[in-house]
Design a protein around this motif. Sequence first.
Motif, short mmCIF file in Angstrom:
data_model
loop_
_atom_site.label_atom_id
_atom_site.label_comp_id
_atom_site.label_asym_id
_atom_site.label_seq_id
_atom_site.Cartn_x
_atom_site.Cartn_y
_atom_site.Cartn_z
N MET A 1 10.39 -0.39 46.89
CA MET A 1 10.55 0.37 45.66
C MET A 1 9.15 0.00 44.80
SD MET A 1 13.12 0.27 42.42
CE MET A 1 14.58 0.36 43.13
N ILE A 2 8.82 1.16 44.18
CA ILE A 2 7.43 0.94 43.36
C ILE A 2 7.79 0.97 41.95
CG2 ILE A 2 5.72 1.73 44.96
CD1 ILE A 2 5.92 4.54 43.63
N TRP A 289 1.09 2.54 39.77
CA TRP A 289 2.51 2.04 40.54
C TRP A 289 2.20 1.50 41.74
CZ3 TRP A 289 7.73 3.73 38.82
CH2 TRP A 289 7.66 4.43 37.88
N ASN A 345 14.53 -2.26 36.97
CA ASN A 345 14.48 -2.38 35.54
C ASN A 345 13.36 -3.14 35.27
OD1 ASN A 345 16.69 -0.85 35.22
ND2 ASN A 345 17.93 -2.34 34.30
N TRP B 16 14.54 9.99 39.40
CA TRP B 16 14.22 9.21 40.66
C TRP B 16 13.83 10.05 41.60
CZ3 TRP B 16 15.16 4.18 41.72
CH2 TRP B 16 15.82 3.24 40.63
N LEU B 33 14.41 5.40 47.87
CA LEU B 33 14.14 5.78 46.72
C LEU B 33 13.32 5.14 45.75
CD1 LEU B 33 17.26 5.61 44.45
CD2 LEU B 33 16.67 4.04 46.19
N CYS B 34 12.84 5.78 44.82
CA CYS B 34 11.65 5.27 43.86
C CYS B 34 11.84 5.63 42.54
CB CYS B 34 10.35 4.87 44.31
SG CYS B 34 9.29 6.26 44.25
N PRO B 35 11.50 5.02 41.20
CA PRO B 35 11.40 5.66 40.10
C PRO B 35 10.39 7.03 40.28
CG PRO B 35 11.34 3.68 39.63
CD PRO B 35 11.47 3.91 41.04
N THR B 36 10.61 8.30 39.53
CA THR B 36 9.84 9.15 39.56
C THR B 36 8.55 8.98 39.05
OG1 THR B 36 11.40 10.78 39.92
CG2 THR B 36 9.25 11.76 39.12
N THR B 37 7.42 8.86 39.35
CA THR B 37 6.01 8.40 38.90
C THR B 37 5.51 9.54 38.12
OG1 THR B 37 4.96 9.08 41.07
CG2 THR B 37 5.64 6.97 40.78
N PRO B 38 4.66 9.28 37.21
CA PRO B 38 4.21 10.25 36.23
C PRO B 38 3.45 11.23 36.84
CG PRO B 38 3.99 7.88 35.44
CD PRO B 38 4.55 7.73 36.73
N ASP B 42 2.37 10.12 43.71
CA ASP B 42 2.52 8.89 44.06
C ASP B 42 3.79 8.54 44.57
OD1 ASP B 42 0.35 7.79 41.13
OD2 ASP B 42 -0.20 8.43 43.22
N GLY B 43 4.85 8.85 43.86
CA GLY B 43 6.33 8.68 44.42
C GLY B 43 6.61 9.26 45.69
N TRP B 46 4.80 7.40 48.59
CA TRP B 46 5.51 6.08 48.88
C TRP B 46 6.91 6.21 49.62
CZ3 TRP B 46 10.05 3.64 47.83
CH2 TRP B 46 10.01 2.24 48.24
N TRP B 129 14.85 5.85 34.31
CA TRP B 129 15.31 5.44 35.46
C TRP B 129 16.07 4.03 35.36
CZ3 TRP B 129 9.98 5.51 34.42
CH2 TRP B 129 9.44 3.98 34.33
N ARG B 130 16.00 3.56 34.21
CA ARG B 130 16.55 2.34 34.09
C ARG B 130 18.03 2.38 34.40
NH1 ARG B 130 16.36 -0.30 28.52
NH2 ARG B 130 18.13 -1.36 29.17
#
Lengths: 351, 318
Positions: A1-2, A289, A345, B16, B33-38, B42-43, B46, B129-130
Amino acid sequence: MILPVVKRFSFQDTTIIQRSIPAGANILVSEGDKVTPETILAEGVVSAGQRLLQVAKILGVNKHKVKKHLTRKIGDKIFKNEVLARKEGLFGLGKKVVTSSIDGEVMAITSEGDVMVKFLPEQVRVVSGARGKILQIKKDELVIETLVHKVFGVVGTGRIREGIIKIAAKPNEFILESNINGDDQNKILVGGASIGRSALEKAVKSGVRGIVVGGINYADFLSFGVGSDVGFTLVVTEGFGILPMGEDIFNKVKESEGYFGFVDGKSSSLSIPVMAEFKEKLKIRPVKWREPKANDLVRVLDEQRGELVGTLISIEGEKTTDYGVKTQMAVIELKLGKIQTPLANLEIVQN
Amino acid sequence: MPASEKTFVVDQGLAWTKGFLFSSELEVLKKSLCPTTPDPKDGVDWVLASLGQAKERVILLNDREKENYANSLLKLFSNFYGKKFIRLDFGASLYKKNIPAEKILPYLRQATQISDIENYLGNKRIKNWRIPHNQKEFEIELSYLLNSLPFEEKKPLGVILSGGIFRNKIGPYEILMTLNLLKPSPLTEIFVDKENISLAWGACLKEAALEDKSELKLGGIEKLGTLISLNGEGKVAFDFGLKELQETEVGKDEIIVIPCQSDQKVKATFNKDGVEIKESIITGGLGIIIDRRDNLSFADKSRTSKWLAYLGGLSIIE
C-alpha cells in the motif's frame, strides 16, 4: 500500500507576505529594497477609526434629545472610561451613564441618537517583521519576498492575516474564553486541544487575528462558514474533535512566541519569518505518496488518541480486527507504548 | 477474450483504487489496493506494479462506463437466478451528502455524543479512505451510508451489496440495517461484494461477452443469505432434504435469522398476500432471514423505530 507523505512543517520556504499599511501612513521603503525584521516600512499619525455608542438606547431617551444628556460638545476630546452621557433618575433611582470605551474625539450625533467618537490619532509604525526584499508597493500594503518556516495543519478557514504569535494553552489544554482578553488584539493564538464556540466568538470581539489549535468540533468549524471569512483565521493542526496539538508543532511554534507570524486558512498554515540570514536554502525533494517502511515517522488518523505522531515499527498482513474490520495492520510506537492500527490510517511525516 | 491472455482491471474509486488480475478462465489471481491518490496516475501505477503488470491487457474503469459494467454483472446474476437483481453501492461518494448526526444516532448501539459523530464524519471527509478504528466508528459509517441511500422502491428479487464497508465482517445487525432500505419482495437473494470487485467483474464479463455461466462463482462476491418477507401468516416450511419438513413460525413484527451452512439447497414454502410461494434457495453464510414486519408502509417511520426497538432481542435460532 502507498500512503500520503505530509509535511507538518517546512523550513526556509521562499514565500510572499503582505504587510498592511494604515491609511495616511508614509511608506519609507522602495521596491527592491532589502529589509530586516526591524526595518520600519511605514509610519505616520493615523486614527484607527471610530466607534458608535448607542447613547439613546442605553439611556432610554428620545433620540432627538441625546444632546442634553452629553457631558461633552462636538469636537471635544474624551478619554477611555470617562462619562460621555448621563441621565439622572427620580429621587436618585434609575440613574444611567454611558462611558467612552476609547480615547477619542466626539464627532457627531446621528439621527438614531448614537454618538460617533473618533479614535484619537496616534503614532503608528509598521515594522517589517521579516527578512527579505520589497517586491511591490501597493496603496495599502507592501509585498515582501521572504524566507519562512511553515507549520501545516489539516484544515483551515479565513484569509492570510498577520499577528504576533502568542502561546494560549498547552497542547492538551482547552483554549477557553478566560484565555482570551483585550491584550490579545492583533495576536495569533496558538496551542490547545480544542476551542469552543464561545471562545471563538470572544476572539473575534477581542480583535484576535488568528487561532492555531489542535482540534475543533466539526459543527463549530462549519459554523464559521467554510470558504468565507468571519474576521479572523483558523488553522486546525490535527483534525476534528478534542485533539492535542502535536508536540512537534507546538515546540516549534513556542520557539517563535513574540515574533510576527502569518496565518492562512486556505493553505492551513502558519508562516514564521526566518530571523537569521541564511545564504543557502534547504532543498527537500517533494515526495507525495510512497510505500511506508520501518522507522518512518508517521501520524495516526485516530481522534480517540491523545498522541498522534510515532514511529512505524512493522507492517503486518491483512487481519480482521475484533470489531470485524478486515484490513492490513501496522505496529507503531508512540511515547505511551506500541499500538496496532490500520495501515491505511497512517500518514508518513516528512519534515 | 483471447485464450491465455490475462487481464488487469483497475477500478479507481473516490477513496480507493482497486486492482485485480484475472486469468483467461476468469479467475481472480491477484488483488491489490491503495488509497486513491490526488494525482490518479500515482495510485494506478502503483497498483499495476504491485500486480506485476507487464504487457498484458489493462482495463481502466472510467466513470462513464461504470454503469455499463455494473449492468453486465447484474445481467449475469439475473440470467442465472431467473430473477431481477440490483446493486446497492455504498461508495465513498455518499460522504459528500450532509446527513445530520441526529439521523445516524438512533442506529448506534453504544452511547455516543452527537459531536463524536460529526467529528468522525468531518475527519472522514478530509481523508475519505480512513478505516474505522473500533466498533463505534464502524457503526457510524454503516449508519451514515444507510441514511444516504434512498429507499429502493423496485422490490428487487436479488441484491448485491457493494462498497468498501462490506470488506468487513458483516453480521445479522449490519444486514438488517441494510435491508431496511428495501421494499420487500417475498424472497430476496442477498449477495455481498467482499472485495469491492463487482465492477471489475462486470468489466471482464462485458469484455468476454459472457452473460450466462453454468456455475455462478465469481471470486470476491459471496452469497450472504436469503430474506423472506412475510405478512399475514407467519409460518415457513423448509425442505432441507431430510425426512420431515422443518416448520418455523414467526410472530407479528418479529425478525429471526436461521443460520445455515453455505451452498445448501433448501426449498421454502410460505404464504404472502394469500398466495402460496414455493422457492428454491441456495443458502449463504448468514442463513435465512425471515422478516414479519407487516402492514407498514415501507417509508413509515415507525417501521424503523420498531426495528430499533426489537433489535436488541434479535432471535437467532440455534
